[in-house]
Every structure is written in C-alpha cells, then in structure tokens.
Design a protein around this motif. Structure first.
Motif, PDB file in Angstrom:
ATOM      1  N   LEU A 178       0.842  -1.198   0.000  1.00 57.07           N
ATOM      2  CA  LEU A 178       0.000   0.000   0.000  1.00 57.07           C
ATOM      3  C   LEU A 178       0.876   1.246   0.000  1.00 57.07           C
ATOM      4  CD1 LEU A 178      -2.570  -1.089   2.755  1.00 57.07           C
ATOM      5  CD2 LEU A 178      -2.938  -1.082   0.282  1.00 57.07           C
ATOM      6  N   PRO A 179       0.454   2.306  -0.684  1.00 56.85           N
ATOM      7  CA  PRO A 179       1.254   3.538  -0.685  1.00 56.85           C
ATOM      8  C   PRO A 179       1.285   4.173   0.700  1.00 56.85           C
ATOM      9  CG  PRO A 179      -0.875   3.907  -1.741  1.00 56.85           C
ATOM     10  CD  PRO A 179      -0.762   2.432  -1.508  1.00 56.85           C
ATOM     11  N   CYS A 180       2.451   4.591   1.119  1.00 53.33           N
ATOM     12  CA  CYS A 180       2.600   5.235   2.425  1.00 53.33           C
ATOM     13  C   CYS A 180       1.937   6.614   2.383  1.00 53.33           C
ATOM     14  CB  CYS A 180       4.082   5.368   2.760  1.00 53.33           C
ATOM     15  SG  CYS A 180       4.432   6.441   4.173  1.00 53.33           S
ATOM     16  N   PRO A 181       1.046   6.924   3.320  1.00 54.49           N
ATOM     17  CA  PRO A 181       0.357   8.225   3.321  1.00 54.49           C
ATOM     18  C   PRO A 181       1.320   9.410   3.384  1.00 54.49           C
ATOM     19  CG  PRO A 181      -0.649   6.727   4.904  1.00 54.49           C
ATOM     20  CD  PRO A 181       0.596   6.069   4.422  1.00 54.49           C
ATOM     21  N   LYS A 182       2.354   9.285   4.199  1.00 53.07           N
ATOM     22  CA  LYS A 182       3.300  10.395   4.342  1.00 53.07           C
ATOM     23  C   LYS A 182       4.106  10.592   3.062  1.00 53.07           C
ATOM     24  CE  LYS A 182       6.748  12.297   7.495  1.00 53.07           C
ATOM     25  NZ  LYS A 182       7.470  12.096   8.781  1.00 53.07           N
ATOM     26  N   CYS A 183       4.569   9.498   2.486  1.00 47.07           N
ATOM     27  CA  CYS A 183       5.326   9.591   1.229  1.00 47.07           C
ATOM     28  C   CYS A 183       4.441  10.145   0.110  1.00 47.07           C
ATOM     29  CB  CYS A 183       5.862   8.222   0.831  1.00 47.07           C
ATOM     30  SG  CYS A 183       7.195   7.604   1.883  1.00 47.07           S
ATOM     31  N   LYS A 184       3.174   9.745   0.134  1.00 53.29           N
ATOM     32  CA  LYS A 184       2.234  10.217  -0.887  1.00 53.29           C
ATOM     33  C   LYS A 184       2.053  11.728  -0.792  1.00 53.29           C
ATOM     34  CE  LYS A 184      -2.357   9.224  -2.767  1.00 53.29           C
ATOM     35  NZ  LYS A 184      -3.608   8.449  -2.561  1.00 53.29           N
ATOM     36  N   ARG A 185       1.942  12.238   0.442  1.00 51.34           N
ATOM     37  CA  ARG A 185       1.812  13.687   0.630  1.00 51.34           C
ATOM     38  C   ARG A 185       3.055  14.412   0.141  1.00 51.34           C
ATOM     39  NH1 ARG A 185      -0.036  12.291   5.718  1.00 51.34           N
ATOM     40  NH2 ARG A 185       1.858  13.122   6.694  1.00 51.34           N
ATOM     41  N   THR A 190       5.703  17.829  -3.835  1.00 48.86           N
ATOM     42  CA  THR A 190       6.781  17.994  -4.811  1.00 48.86           C
ATOM     43  C   THR A 190       6.219  18.254  -6.201  1.00 48.86           C
ATOM     44  OG1 THR A 190       8.217  16.502  -3.547  1.00 48.86           O
ATOM     45  CG2 THR A 190       8.810  16.909  -5.837  1.00 48.86           C
ATOM     46  N   SER A 191       5.156  17.523  -6.537  1.00 46.53           N
ATOM     47  CA  SER A 191       4.519  17.702  -7.849  1.00 46.53           C
ATOM     48  C   SER A 191       3.910  19.092  -7.968  1.00 46.53           C
ATOM     49  CB  SER A 191       3.435  16.642  -8.054  1.00 46.53           C
ATOM     50  OG  SER A 191       3.992  15.348  -8.058  1.00 46.53           O
ATOM     51  N   ASP A 192       3.261  19.552  -6.885  1.00 44.85           N
ATOM     52  CA  ASP A 192       2.650  20.883  -6.890  1.00 44.85           C
ATOM     53  C   ASP A 192       3.714  21.964  -7.035  1.00 44.85           C
ATOM     54  OD1 ASP A 192       0.198  19.729  -6.589  1.00 44.85           O
ATOM     55  OD2 ASP A 192       0.053  20.078  -4.426  1.00 44.85           O
ATOM     56  N   THR A 193       4.833  21.787  -6.324  1.00 43.62           N
ATOM     57  CA  THR A 193       5.920  22.763  -6.401  1.00 43.62           C
ATOM     58  C   THR A 193       6.522  22.803  -7.797  1.00 43.62           C
ATOM     59  OG1 THR A 193       6.462  22.380  -4.067  1.00 43.62           O
ATOM     60  CG2 THR A 193       8.145  23.443  -5.421  1.00 43.62           C
ATOM     61  N   SER A 194       6.686  21.624  -8.382  1.00 44.13           N
ATOM     62  CA  SER A 194       7.251  21.545  -9.733  1.00 44.13           C
ATOM     63  C   SER A 194       6.330  22.212 -10.744  1.00 44.13           C
ATOM     64  CB  SER A 194       7.475  20.081 -10.125  1.00 44.13           C
ATOM     65  OG  SER A 194       8.385  19.460  -9.251  1.00 44.13           O
ATOM     66  N   LEU A 195       5.021  22.045 -10.532  1.00 41.86           N
ATOM     67  CA  LEU A 195       4.039  22.640 -11.438  1.00 41.86           C
ATOM     68  C   LEU A 195       4.069  24.159 -11.345  1.00 41.86           C
ATOM     69  CD1 LEU A 195       1.777  22.069 -13.446  1.00 41.86           C
ATOM     70  CD2 LEU A 195       0.174  21.962 -11.526  1.00 41.86           C
TER      71      LEU A 195
END
Length: 201
Positions: A178-185, A190-195
């Motif tokens: 399962l994806p780690c909630p903290k890593c997902k955040r 990071t994606s938002d910052t890159s955008l």
C-alpha cells in the motif's frame, strides 16, 4: 573435544549443519583466528536462511528490534548508553549490523544461547525506552487509523515501518503493498511545487 575438528561456517550457512569436521592446519588457524570476527554476512551469503530456518528468523527479529532500540538509547543519557554497550560488549555489531555473525555466534545458535542473550538485551532496552520520559516521546501515531496509542518501530510483530520515510503504522493498517500516506503527501507537494515552478519559468 578433539582440537582438530571444527564447525564449518559454509556448512552452517548453506546446509544448517553444525557437525564438527576435521580440517587442515591452515584452515584450523584461520577458524581460530577469526572465530570472534563478524565477517559472516547472512544477507549476502544466504538471505533465504531467514525464511527457511526458524532459529535464524528469530535471531533476525531480535537483531532488528535491537537495532531500532539502539537508535533510541544512543540519543538518551550517557549512563544508559554505557549500560547498553556493556551488555553487548564486545559484540557491538549485534546492534549495528543486523546480518553480521561470527563463527562463535554460529556455535551458540543450536543451544539457543545467542537468542537468550539477545532477548535479555532487547528486554532491557525496551523497558528503558518505554519508561524513559525522553525516549518514550519519540514514538509514532498511526496515520491510517489515527489511534492515540503510541507506536514504536521496535514493536516489529505489530507494526509496519516505511523504508522511505521511516514512519510507523499498525501492521493491520499499512504494508509494503500500500502507498505510504506520508510519502504520498510528499510526492504531491513535490509535484505541486514543480508545477508552480514550471508556470513561472
């Protein structure tokens, strides 16, 4: 006991064979000289041994717990650090490197003496962490179920620890599939910052 017969490390590692065999003089000198050196890396030599041999699975569990506990105690007061070191000395590798063993360690596996020694050290360290005001504050809350009970990574039978961010969850709430909630955040931030950066470039 015949001084010319020895436990052969390779036979233990690959065949779980603790019988003593005659060896050459050169081999005997090597085995005697290096019997207390932690040069046997189980993860490299036979990682499947942890799945196939219950004694090794138990030792691995204890070593992992001790490794986590060491991290707590080594940030605590000096007397506690010294006490842990004293209980393990001269085998500090037992908590520094969870896969390393010596020839003498291997010899202590069949009669469970190595496991008993580790259990005593783990028990001491665990009692300290849970009772210490400073150490006990360094626990985790499961981000999945939000239960208020504090979790610790050395509670290996009931918790899951993310290898990426080191967050700790209940094993029933989170696992490696399962994806780690903290890593997902973090990834989302990071994606938002890159955008945003892309829009302003």
């Amino acid at each position: 006991m015949d001084p010319n017969v020895f436990i052969i490390p390779a036979r233990v590692i690959h065949n779980w064979d603790f019988k003593r065999y005659p060896v050459s003089k050169k081999s005997a000198l090597f085995l005697l000289e290096f019997q207390h050196h932690p040069w046997i890396d189980m993860k490299k030599l036979n990682p499947k041994i942890y799945c196939g041999v219950s004694d090794m699975a138990q030792l691995q569990e204890l070593r992992i717990q001790l490794n986590f506990l060491r991290a707590y105690i080594f940030t605590c007061r000096e007397p506690v650090i010294e006490e842990l070191q004293k209980r393990v000395w001269p085998r500090e590798y037992l908590y520094d490197h969870v896969h390393l063993y010596t020839i003498s360690d291997l010899a202590q596996i069949p009669n469970s003496s190595l496991a008993l020694q580790l259990e005593k050290v783990v028990s001491f360290a665990k009692s300290h962490v849970l009772d210490c005001w400073l150490c006990s504050q360094k626990g985790f809350i499961c981000e999945v179920c939000k239960d208020s009970k504090i979790l610790y990574p050395f509670e290996t039978s009931s918790t899951y620890r993310c290898d990426e961010c080191s967050s700790v969850f209940h094993a029933k709430c989170q696992n490696e599939s399962l994806p780690c909630p903290k890593c997902k955040r973090r990834q989302e931030r990071t994606s938002d910052t890159s955008l945003v950066d892309a829009r302003h470039s």
